[in-house]
Design a protein around this motif. Structure first.
Motif, PDB file in Angstrom:
ATOM      1  N   PHE A   9     -17.487 -53.763   2.636  1.00  0.00           N
ATOM      2  CA  PHE A   9     -18.885 -53.768   3.092  1.00  0.00           C
ATOM      3  C   PHE A   9     -19.738 -52.683   2.433  1.00  0.00           C
ATOM      4  O   PHE A   9     -20.957 -52.773   2.450  1.00  0.00           O
ATOM      5  N   SER A  10     -19.104 -51.647   1.899  1.00  0.00           N
ATOM      6  CA  SER A  10     -19.927 -50.566   1.318  1.00  0.00           C
ATOM      7  C   SER A  10     -19.957 -50.611  -0.200  1.00  0.00           C
ATOM      8  O   SER A  10     -20.875 -50.083  -0.814  1.00  0.00           O
ATOM      9  N   ASN A  11     -18.906 -51.197  -0.769  1.00  0.00           N
ATOM     10  CA  ASN A  11     -18.793 -51.182  -2.231  1.00  0.00           C
ATOM     11  C   ASN A  11     -18.670 -49.765  -2.791  1.00  0.00           C
ATOM     12  O   ASN A  11     -19.048 -49.516  -3.933  1.00  0.00           O
ATOM     13  N   VAL A  12     -18.168 -48.866  -1.989  1.00  0.00           N
ATOM     14  CA  VAL A  12     -17.884 -47.501  -2.459  1.00  0.00           C
ATOM     15  C   VAL A  12     -16.359 -47.426  -2.613  1.00  0.00           C
ATOM     16  O   VAL A  12     -15.630 -47.893  -1.737  1.00  0.00           O
ATOM     17  N   PRO A  13     -15.858 -46.859  -3.728  1.00  0.00           N
ATOM     18  CA  PRO A  13     -14.405 -46.790  -3.889  1.00  0.00           C
ATOM     19  C   PRO A  13     -13.734 -45.960  -2.784  1.00  0.00           C
ATOM     20  O   PRO A  13     -14.181 -44.849  -2.479  1.00  0.00           O
ATOM     21  N   VAL A  14     -12.685 -46.533  -2.202  1.00  0.00           N
ATOM     22  CA  VAL A  14     -11.892 -45.804  -1.208  1.00  0.00           C
ATOM     23  C   VAL A  14     -10.663 -45.263  -1.939  1.00  0.00           C
ATOM     24  O   VAL A  14      -9.855 -46.032  -2.466  1.00  0.00           O
TER      25      VAL A  14
ATOM     26  N   MET B  71      -9.686 -49.366   5.805  1.00  0.00           N
ATOM     27  CA  MET B  71     -10.018 -49.086   4.396  1.00  0.00           C
ATOM     28  C   MET B  71     -10.575 -50.341   3.735  1.00  0.00           C
ATOM     29  O   MET B  71     -11.532 -50.281   2.966  1.00  0.00           O
ATOM     30  N   GLU B  72      -9.962 -51.483   4.073  1.00  0.00           N
ATOM     31  CA  GLU B  72     -10.409 -52.756   3.480  1.00  0.00           C
ATOM     32  C   GLU B  72     -11.864 -53.050   3.885  1.00  0.00           C
ATOM     33  O   GLU B  72     -12.701 -53.390   3.051  1.00  0.00           O
TER      34      GLU B  72
ATOM     35  N   VAL C 132     -18.851 -36.915  -1.682  1.00  0.00           N
ATOM     36  CA  VAL C 132     -17.667 -37.697  -1.321  1.00  0.00           C
ATOM     37  C   VAL C 132     -17.518 -37.585   0.192  1.00  0.00           C
ATOM     38  O   VAL C 132     -17.860 -36.557   0.783  1.00  0.00           O
ATOM     39  N   ILE C 133     -17.040 -38.662   0.788  1.00  0.00           N
ATOM     40  CA  ILE C 133     -17.056 -38.740   2.251  1.00  0.00           C
ATOM     41  C   ILE C 133     -15.652 -38.618   2.837  1.00  0.00           C
ATOM     42  O   ILE C 133     -14.752 -39.390   2.482  1.00  0.00           O
ATOM     43  N   ALA C 134     -15.472 -37.650   3.733  1.00  0.00           N
ATOM     44  CA  ALA C 134     -14.232 -37.576   4.519  1.00  0.00           C
ATOM     45  C   ALA C 134     -14.489 -38.355   5.808  1.00  0.00           C
ATOM     46  O   ALA C 134     -15.515 -38.148   6.474  1.00  0.00           O
ATOM     47  N   ALA C 135     -13.574 -39.265   6.112  1.00  0.00           N
ATOM     48  CA  ALA C 135     -13.747 -40.112   7.299  1.00  0.00           C
ATOM     49  C   ALA C 135     -12.467 -40.094   8.125  1.00  0.00           C
ATOM     50  O   ALA C 135     -11.370 -39.949   7.573  1.00  0.00           O
ATOM     51  N   ARG C 136     -12.626 -40.249   9.422  1.00  0.00           N
ATOM     52  CA  ARG C 136     -11.448 -40.390  10.284  1.00  0.00           C
ATOM     53  C   ARG C 136     -10.731 -41.685   9.949  1.00  0.00           C
ATOM     54  O   ARG C 136     -11.371 -42.661   9.550  1.00  0.00           O
ATOM     55  N   ALA C 137      -9.422 -41.702  10.158  1.00  0.00           N
ATOM     56  CA  ALA C 137      -8.665 -42.913   9.817  1.00  0.00           C
ATOM     57  C   ALA C 137      -8.679 -43.937  10.951  1.00  0.00           C
ATOM     58  O   ALA C 137      -8.554 -45.140  10.701  1.00  0.00           O
ATOM     59  N   GLY C 138      -8.859 -43.480  12.188  1.00  0.00           N
ATOM     60  CA  GLY C 138      -8.612 -44.341  13.351  1.00  0.00           C
ATOM     61  C   GLY C 138      -9.759 -45.213  13.813  1.00  0.00           C
ATOM     62  O   GLY C 138     -10.800 -45.328  13.142  1.00  0.00           O
ATOM     63  N   LEU C 139      -9.550 -45.824  14.961  1.00  0.00           N
ATOM     64  CA  LEU C 139     -10.517 -46.769  15.528  1.00  0.00           C
ATOM     65  C   LEU C 139     -11.912 -46.140  15.643  1.00  0.00           C
ATOM     66  O   LEU C 139     -12.050 -45.025  16.118  1.00  0.00           O
TER      67      LEU C 139
ATOM     68  N   THR D 115      -2.724 -43.919  14.958  1.00  0.00           N
ATOM     69  CA  THR D 115      -3.273 -45.182  14.473  1.00  0.00           C
ATOM     70  C   THR D 115      -2.193 -45.916  13.669  1.00  0.00           C
ATOM     71  O   THR D 115      -1.505 -45.292  12.857  1.00  0.00           O
ATOM     72  N   SER D 116      -2.063 -47.227  13.900  1.00  0.00           N
ATOM     73  CA  SER D 116      -1.031 -47.978  13.176  1.00  0.00           C
ATOM     74  C   SER D 116      -1.399 -48.096  11.695  1.00  0.00           C
ATOM     75  O   SER D 116      -2.582 -48.056  11.347  1.00  0.00           O
ATOM     76  N   LYS D 117      -0.360 -48.269  10.866  1.00  0.00           N
ATOM     77  CA  LYS D 117      -0.579 -48.430   9.422  1.00  0.00           C
ATOM     78  C   LYS D 117      -1.473 -49.623   9.154  1.00  0.00           C
ATOM     79  O   LYS D 117      -2.322 -49.604   8.272  1.00  0.00           O
ATOM     80  N   THR D 118      -1.246 -50.702   9.943  1.00  0.00           N
ATOM     81  CA  THR D 118      -2.052 -51.920   9.754  1.00  0.00           C
ATOM     82  C   THR D 118      -3.521 -51.615   9.977  1.00  0.00           C
ATOM     83  O   THR D 118      -4.385 -52.009   9.191  1.00  0.00           O
ATOM     84  N   MET D 119      -3.810 -50.896  11.045  1.00  0.00           N
ATOM     85  CA  MET D 119      -5.223 -50.623  11.327  1.00  0.00           C
ATOM     86  C   MET D 119      -5.843 -49.740  10.241  1.00  0.00           C
ATOM     87  O   MET D 119      -6.988 -49.950   9.822  1.00  0.00           O
ATOM     88  N   ILE D 120      -5.093 -48.790   9.757  1.00  0.00           N
ATOM     89  CA  ILE D 120      -5.633 -47.916   8.700  1.00  0.00           C
ATOM     90  C   ILE D 120      -5.955 -48.753   7.462  1.00  0.00           C
ATOM     91  O   ILE D 120      -7.021 -48.600   6.858  1.00  0.00           O
ATOM     92  N   GLN D 121      -5.042 -49.664   7.114  1.00  0.00           N
ATOM     93  CA  GLN D 121      -5.291 -50.549   5.956  1.00  0.00           C
ATOM     94  C   GLN D 121      -6.539 -51.396   6.192  1.00  0.00           C
ATOM     95  O   GLN D 121      -7.354 -51.591   5.302  1.00  0.00           O
ATOM     96  N   GLU D 122      -6.647 -51.930   7.425  1.00  0.00           N
ATOM     97  CA  GLU D 122      -7.814 -52.771   7.746  1.00  0.00           C
ATOM     98  C   GLU D 122      -9.109 -51.952   7.651  1.00  0.00           C
ATOM     99  O   GLU D 122     -10.124 -52.421   7.131  1.00  0.00           O
TER     100      GLU D 122
END
Ligand code: ATP
Ligand code: DNN
Ligand code: MG
Length: 238
Positions: A202-207, A196-197, A145-152, A187-194
């Protein structure tokens, strides 16, 4: 997908929240009455296996039932300098012995119902002059399972990590975005949503979601625990 008793918490980089995600998984399993064992096979920046500043000590301090227990058995390779394991070991005149580490993991596997294994750094970090963390993950047969940064910047790093896993025949089980303390603006909520989307599309891995800043690691926000529950379900870890 079959059920799995070994989970590999890996990351898009160092300092992205692998230990915090491992903690949430340990807390989730403990709350369900299970007795998971945490492993940090390659700890660099390690003063000693019982080092109170290490990842294993952090997990022990905050997981119910583990406080006060020596974290040393969780640390399989401990090297002093805070750098890639290949170089941290080389600085001490040593070489990481991957087969021996795999045997140690198998031994823990035989005596515990669930293993939560935290990788070191990102996927292509060298363990030796010929082996990387990716080789270790592949050999471990644990579900990654992958831990990823939320920001830009996270879209690129996370998608590259997924591609790199797939190129090696490894299937990622899920992704969690972590709010790591950052010097730059939040990081803004909008960017975090973007983010994740984009990653999911593009990966087809469940977020599984976005884990907000946790102020009390002993009592994380219920939302964080829900995200971990969703992650464990999506990757069939039980
Ligand atoms: N959701 C969160 N809330 C609060 N702090 C967090 C969160 N996620 C990560 N952190 C903090 O960010 C820093 C880096 O996280 P962490 O230690 O989990 O990274 P890591 O990927 O395990 O790093 P390493 O490669 O060194 O093992 C730590 O100080 C940690 O406490
Ligand atoms: C010291 C640190 N906390 C990690 N355990 C090791 C990270 C190595 C990263 C190497 C790299 O990607 O350049
Ligand atoms: Mg860590």
């Amino acid at each position: 997908m079959t059920f799995c008793k070994k989970i590999m918490v890996m990351g898009t980089d160092t300092d992205v929240g692998k230990t915090v995600l491992s903690l949430l998984i340990m807390q989730n399993l403990t709350a369900k009455g299970k007795k998971p064992f945490y492993l940090k096979p390659f700890q660099t920046g390690c003063v000693g296996p019982s080092d109170s500043t290490g990842d294993a000590a952090f997990i022990h301090r905050h997981t119910p039932g583990l406080g006060g227990i020596d974290p040393a058995p969780s640390v399989l390779n401990c090297h002093k300098n805070p750098k890639a394991p290949w170089f941290a070991a080389r600085d001490m005149g040593q070489t990481i012995n991957l087969p021996r580490t795999m045997d140690q993991i198998k031994e823990k596997e035989s005596s515990h119902s669930h293993l939560v294994i935290e990788a070191a750094g990102g996927l292509l970090v060298p363990l030796t002059e010929t082996l990387t963390v990716a080789d270790f993950i592949k050999q471990s047969k644990a579900r990654p399972v992958i831990a990823a940064r939320a920001g830009l910047g996270t879209i690129n790093h996370t998608l590259m990590t997924v591609e790199c896993l797939r190129a090696r025949g490894i299937t990622p089980g899920g992704i969690v975005f972590m709010e790591t303390p950052q010097k730059e603006e939040k990081t803004s909520k909008t960017m975090i949503q973007e983010n994740m989307e984009a990653v999911e599309k593009f990966s087809n891995v469940p977020v599984a979601g976005f884990v907000k800043n946790i102020s009390d690691f002993q009592n994380p926000d219920p939302d964080a625990l829900k995200i971990v529950e969703c992650l464990l379900k999506s990757c069939h870890f039980a």
